[in-house]
Design a protein around this motif. Structure first.
Motif, PDB file in Angstrom:
ATOM      1  N   MET A 172       0.875  -1.121   0.012  1.00  0.00           N
ATOM      2  CA  MET A 172      -0.141   0.010  -0.203  1.00  0.00           C
ATOM      3  C   MET A 172       0.667   1.225   0.130  1.00  0.00           C
ATOM      4  SD  MET A 172      -2.880   1.146   2.837  1.00  0.00           S
ATOM      5  CE  MET A 172      -4.033  -0.097   2.269  1.00  0.00           C
ATOM      6  N   SER A 173       0.622   2.241  -0.769  1.00  0.00           N
ATOM      7  CA  SER A 173       1.469   3.374  -1.027  1.00  0.00           C
ATOM      8  C   SER A 173       1.051   4.259   0.058  1.00  0.00           C
ATOM      9  CB  SER A 173       1.356   4.094  -2.278  1.00  0.00           C
ATOM     10  OG  SER A 173      -0.101   4.721  -2.230  1.00  0.00           O
ATOM     11  N   PRO A 174       1.996   5.101   0.487  1.00  0.00           N
ATOM     12  CA  PRO A 174       1.663   6.267   1.226  1.00  0.00           C
ATOM     13  C   PRO A 174       0.416   6.886   1.296  1.00  0.00           C
ATOM     14  CG  PRO A 174       4.063   6.153   0.810  1.00  0.00           C
ATOM     15  CD  PRO A 174       3.397   5.507   0.014  1.00  0.00           C
ATOM     16  N   GLN A 175       0.109   7.417  -0.187  1.00  0.00           N
ATOM     17  CA  GLN A 175      -1.021   8.039  -0.375  1.00  0.00           C
ATOM     18  C   GLN A 175      -2.349   7.369  -0.005  1.00  0.00           C
ATOM     19  OE1 GLN A 175      -1.031   9.473  -4.324  1.00  0.00           O
ATOM     20  NE2 GLN A 175      -2.184  11.268  -3.836  1.00  0.00           N
ATOM     21  N   GLN A 176      -2.079   6.198  -0.297  1.00  0.00           N
ATOM     22  CA  GLN A 176      -3.334   5.063  -0.144  1.00  0.00           C
ATOM     23  C   GLN A 176      -3.610   5.020   1.369  1.00  0.00           C
ATOM     24  OE1 GLN A 176      -1.700   1.898  -2.489  1.00  0.00           O
ATOM     25  NE2 GLN A 176      -3.399   1.961  -3.988  1.00  0.00           N
ATOM     26  N   ARG A 177      -2.394   5.024   1.974  1.00  0.00           N
ATOM     27  CA  ARG A 177      -2.634   4.657   3.338  1.00  0.00           C
ATOM     28  C   ARG A 177      -3.171   6.025   3.971  1.00  0.00           C
ATOM     29  NH1 ARG A 177       2.276   3.113   4.417  1.00  0.00           N
ATOM     30  NH2 ARG A 177       3.120   5.213   4.728  1.00  0.00           N
ATOM     31  N   HIS A 178      -2.733   7.230   3.647  1.00  0.00           N
ATOM     32  CA  HIS A 178      -3.439   8.637   4.175  1.00  0.00           C
ATOM     33  C   HIS A 178      -4.700   8.538   3.791  1.00  0.00           C
ATOM     34  CE1 HIS A 178       0.546  10.185   5.310  1.00  0.00           C
ATOM     35  NE2 HIS A 178       1.052   9.400   4.300  1.00  0.00           N
ATOM     36  N   ARG A 179      -5.211   8.233   2.572  1.00  0.00           N
ATOM     37  CA  ARG A 179      -6.801   8.216   2.191  1.00  0.00           C
ATOM     38  C   ARG A 179      -7.559   7.335   3.189  1.00  0.00           C
ATOM     39  NH1 ARG A 179      -6.215   6.978  -3.574  1.00  0.00           N
ATOM     40  NH2 ARG A 179      -4.486   8.361  -4.014  1.00  0.00           N
ATOM     41  N   LEU A 180      -6.982   6.120   3.468  1.00  0.00           N
ATOM     42  CA  LEU A 180      -7.634   4.926   4.386  1.00  0.00           C
ATOM     43  C   LEU A 180      -7.718   5.617   5.741  1.00  0.00           C
ATOM     44  CD1 LEU A 180      -8.750   2.266   4.583  1.00  0.00           C
ATOM     45  CD2 LEU A 180      -6.354   1.341   5.173  1.00  0.00           C
ATOM     46  N   LEU A 181      -6.541   6.291   6.059  1.00  0.00           N
ATOM     47  CA  LEU A 181      -6.586   6.828   7.648  1.00  0.00           C
ATOM     48  C   LEU A 181      -7.724   7.922   7.660  1.00  0.00           C
ATOM     49  CD1 LEU A 181      -3.165   6.684   8.711  1.00  0.00           C
ATOM     50  CD2 LEU A 181      -4.857   5.450   9.859  1.00  0.00           C
ATOM     51  N   ASP A 182      -7.838   8.883   6.577  1.00  0.00           N
ATOM     52  CA  ASP A 182      -8.742   9.945   6.556  1.00  0.00           C
ATOM     53  C   ASP A 182     -10.329   9.452   6.586  1.00  0.00           C
ATOM     54  OD1 ASP A 182      -7.427  12.300   6.992  1.00  0.00           O
ATOM     55  OD2 ASP A 182      -6.816  12.572   4.838  1.00  0.00           O
ATOM     56  N   ARG A 183     -10.369   8.318   5.706  1.00  0.00           N
ATOM     57  CA  ARG A 183     -11.688   7.718   5.842  1.00  0.00           C
ATOM     58  C   ARG A 183     -11.992   7.196   7.103  1.00  0.00           C
ATOM     59  NH1 ARG A 183      -9.963   6.875   0.195  1.00  0.00           N
ATOM     60  NH2 ARG A 183     -11.477   7.799  -1.240  1.00  0.00           N
ATOM     61  N   LEU A 184     -10.952   6.300   7.503  1.00  0.00           N
ATOM     62  CA  LEU A 184     -11.373   6.030   8.978  1.00  0.00           C
ATOM     63  C   LEU A 184     -11.796   6.750  10.006  1.00  0.00           C
ATOM     64  CD1 LEU A 184     -11.212   3.350  10.861  1.00  0.00           C
ATOM     65  CD2 LEU A 184      -8.927   3.855  11.005  1.00  0.00           C
ATOM     66  N   GLY A 185     -10.757   7.780  10.047  1.00  0.00           N
ATOM     67  CA  GLY A 185     -10.962   8.992  10.822  1.00  0.00           C
ATOM     68  C   GLY A 185     -12.247   9.626  10.850  1.00  0.00           C
ATOM     69  N   ALA A 186     -12.773  10.072   9.430  1.00  0.00           N
ATOM     70  CA  ALA A 186     -14.018  10.708   9.179  1.00  0.00           C
ATOM     71  C   ALA A 186     -15.257   9.809   9.639  1.00  0.00           C
ATOM     72  CB  ALA A 186     -14.085  10.944   7.485  1.00  0.00           C
ATOM     73  N   THR A 187     -15.124   8.575   9.149  1.00  0.00           N
ATOM     74  CA  THR A 187     -16.158   7.564   9.674  1.00  0.00           C
ATOM     75  C   THR A 187     -16.341   7.576  11.260  1.00  0.00           C
ATOM     76  OG1 THR A 187     -15.968   6.532   7.562  1.00  0.00           O
ATOM     77  CG2 THR A 187     -17.221   5.290   9.466  1.00  0.00           C
ATOM     78  N   GLY A 188     -15.312   7.367  11.887  1.00  0.00           N
ATOM     79  CA  GLY A 188     -15.014   7.216  13.276  1.00  0.00           C
ATOM     80  C   GLY A 188     -15.652   8.349  14.007  1.00  0.00           C
ATOM     81  N   SER A 189     -15.076   9.603  13.447  1.00  0.00           N
ATOM     82  CA  SER A 189     -15.527  10.831  13.899  1.00  0.00           C
ATOM     83  C   SER A 189     -17.015  11.256  14.064  1.00  0.00           C
ATOM     84  CB  SER A 189     -14.643  12.128  13.515  1.00  0.00           C
ATOM     85  OG  SER A 189     -13.182  11.805  13.862  1.00  0.00           O
ATOM     86  N   LEU A 190     -17.481  10.960  12.780  1.00  0.00           N
ATOM     87  CA  LEU A 190     -19.029  11.245  12.690  1.00  0.00           C
ATOM     88  C   LEU A 190     -19.726  10.079  13.333  1.00  0.00           C
ATOM     89  CD1 LEU A 190     -18.770  12.331   8.840  1.00  0.00           C
ATOM     90  CD2 LEU A 190     -18.821  13.688  10.816  1.00  0.00           C
TER      91      LEU A 190
END
Length: 136
Positions: free
Chosen positions: A1-19
């Protein structure tokens, strides 16, 4: 997994969890009386809340700082920092933490800001164009 894909995944995880956290905090006062009878009292525990705020802080900080290094725009951080501050006040400041409605309001606002920060970071990363002056 590229760093950019990892960052997108973390943002999606963070957004979903926070909401989801914001939704949980908004609905919790309405359900608090039913939690013990449903066997879900641990959902409202202080340990769970603190653990979630620590998790949101770590994921959010890593993801948004990595995003900032890429796109160099402050908008997502401008949502994340007050959101995290509000969440920490909600779990650590006793007059708010021990009052049902103020606590729910503070945690809902903080969680929403953190979720919106992740969504903003996703959008800013998607708009970022790699040019000659870009190191990424």
């Amino acid at each position: 997994m590229s760093p950019q894909q990892r960052h997108r995944l973390l943002d999606r995880l963070g957004a979903t969890g926070s909401l989801l956290c914001a939704l949980h905090c908004a609905l919790l006062p309405l359900l608090i009386a039913a939690l013990p009878s449903l066997g879900l009292a641990s959902t409202a525990s202080e340990t769970f809340e603190v653990a979630f705020v620590v998790f949101a802080s770590l994921v959010g900080s890593y993801s948004l700082l990595a995003g900032y290094r890429q796109h160099r725009l402050w908008q997502a951080l401008a949502l994340m920092l007050p959101g995290l501050l509000i969440l920490w006040i909600g779990v650590l400041y006793p007059p708010i933490h021990h009052s049902r409605w103020p606590h729910a309001l503070v945690m809902t606002v903080g969680g929403t800001l953190v979720g919106l920060a992740h969504l903003a970071n996703l959008r800013l990363n998607a708009r970022h164009v790699h040019g000659a002056g870009c190191a990424h």
